[in-house]
Design an enzyme around this catalytic site. Structure first.
Site, short mmCIF file in Angstrom:
data_model
loop_
_atom_site.label_atom_id
_atom_site.label_comp_id
_atom_site.label_asym_id
_atom_site.label_seq_id
_atom_site.Cartn_x
_atom_site.Cartn_y
_atom_site.Cartn_z
N CYS A 120 -1.13 -9.36 -3.99
CA CYS A 120 -1.29 -8.39 -5.07
C CYS A 120 -0.88 -9.00 -6.41
CB CYS A 120 -0.48 -7.13 -4.78
SG CYS A 120 -0.66 -5.84 -6.03
N CYS A 217 3.13 -0.75 -0.48
CA CYS A 217 2.74 0.49 -1.16
C CYS A 217 1.69 1.29 -0.40
CB CYS A 217 2.27 0.19 -2.58
SG CYS A 217 0.74 -0.77 -2.71
#
Length: 381
Positions: A120, A217
């Protein structure tokens, strides 16, 4: 008296007043990035906050331990409103799925143990978001990561955070020199998270006591296998649990439920010796278990290396370094032998247990704080 060319006029290293220095702050909604934005705004910088919506946050709304959820977007927006700087929410769901989530699922199905937070940072935050910051005519982009950027003789260097307990260098090894020139990490010098929370309270931020994110997440409940099954329906095929000596000890409901080094939850109780997962045979749907000593590894192959040293990786036949093979483990002394500009073999001076394909191998200078780079472990021995 004229300033020396190496003397910055402001705290971000630009030879101009803070009011003329635009900085985009990547805001997750947590206390760290909120403090960065509030502190820079208080210093007079032209702050622009940006929050990425990375996935459908409805399922994770108000759940503790996950970042980038709906609650976090709301918190980031509120900080911007209260402090008084513009804030934007960008929809990156499709980019995030293509660049991070799909690889996460495929890696698990291939028997690896991926680290999506690194991907990410590499593929979304420090690539696409960084380009967005440039489009906004920002001089730099700041984040709430606990890591230090120092300017050395050859340019910006990446160093561990002052607080070893908060250091995030393991997750940022893939930051390129070009990205490092544009990035700033204002929290890296702090001695503890308590200092960050004290700054948040000083700025009157409501997130001062907000819990830290713990889980990935898009996996807010920590159930990785459940997410994989939703992303790849029918991919988790049952198979056998086999001892390294060939004995079949039981059955399982899918290789994705197991990781290298796992001991608990194997479903093969009643045996005298403690057994660990030592290998995952994806093709035959077998989970191979064995005694702990089978987990010990001294040779680790690494690829996709991002090198941050002052001289090229291949400028030496071997490098005496320290490496981290998991984020939660301390560095170990090792010898790094380059095989190409992006590939190498790492020999550990003392064996490490539970080395797994898909994890990162991050390289540090021996006895120092500098991050020399890192790469991905691509197969086990």
């Amino acid at each position: 008296m004229p300033l020396d060319e190496n003397t910055p006029l402001n705290s971000l290293g630009f030879a101009k007043p803070p009011a003329e220095t635009r900085v985009v702050v990547a805001m997750s909604g947590g206390v760290d990035s909120s403090v960065v934005a509030a502190q820079l705004a208080a210093e007079g910088y032209d702050v622009v906050g940006v929050t990425l919506q990375l996935y459908d946050h409805g399922a994770a709304l108000a759940k503790k331990g996950a970042c980038c959820a709906g609650r976090d977007i709301h918190d980031a927006r509120r900080v911007a409103e209260e402090v008084g700087f513009p804030h934007y929410v960008l929809d990156y769901e499709s980019v995030f799925r293509d660049a991070v989530i799909d690889e996460f699922a495929d890696s698990y199905l291939a028997g690896a143990t991926p680290v999506p937070c690194i991907r990410c940072n590499e593929r979304v935050k420090f690539r696409d978001l960084l380009e967005t910051a440039r489009d906004l005519d920002a001089d730099c982009m700041a984040t709430g990561h606990y890591i230090q950027r120092r300017v050395g003789a050859q340019g910006p260097e990446l160093h561990c955070a002052a607080d070893a307990g908060r250091d995030q260098s393991y997750f940022l090894f893939s930051t390129t020199p070009e990205q490092l020139a544009y990035l700033r990490f204002p929290l890296g010098h702090l001695g503890s998270k308590a200092e960050t929370r004290a700054l948040a309270a000083r700025h009157g931020l409501r997130v001062a006591d907000k819990p830290d994110s713990q889980d990935i997440c898009f996996v807010p409940d920590g159930n990785y296998a459940g997410v994989i099954e939703k992303l790849r329906p029918g991919a988790a095929e049952p198979g056998e649990i086999v001892h390294a000596d060939g004995r079949v000890l039981g059955t399982h409901n899918g290789v994705i439920h197991y990781t290298i080094g796992q001991r608990r939850g194997l479903g093969i109780g009643g045996l005298e010796e403690p057994l660990y997962v030592v290998r995952l045979d994806v093709d035959s749907h077998r989970v191979i278990v064995g005694p702990k000593d089978m987990l010990a590894t001294r040779t680790v192959p690494v690829r996709e290396i991002n090198w941050l040293g002052d001289t090229p990786l291949t400028s030496r036949s071997e490098w005496h370094v320290s490496v981290k093979l998991r984020s939660t483990r301390p560095p170990r002394e090792a010898v790094l032998r380059p095989l190409s500009e992006t590939g190498a073999e790492v020999e550990l001076l003392t064996p490490e247990e539970g080395v797994s394909p898909g994890q990162a191998c991050v390289v540090y200078e021996t006895g120092g704080t500098r991050v020399l780079g890192g790469g991905w472990i691509w197969r086990g021995y």
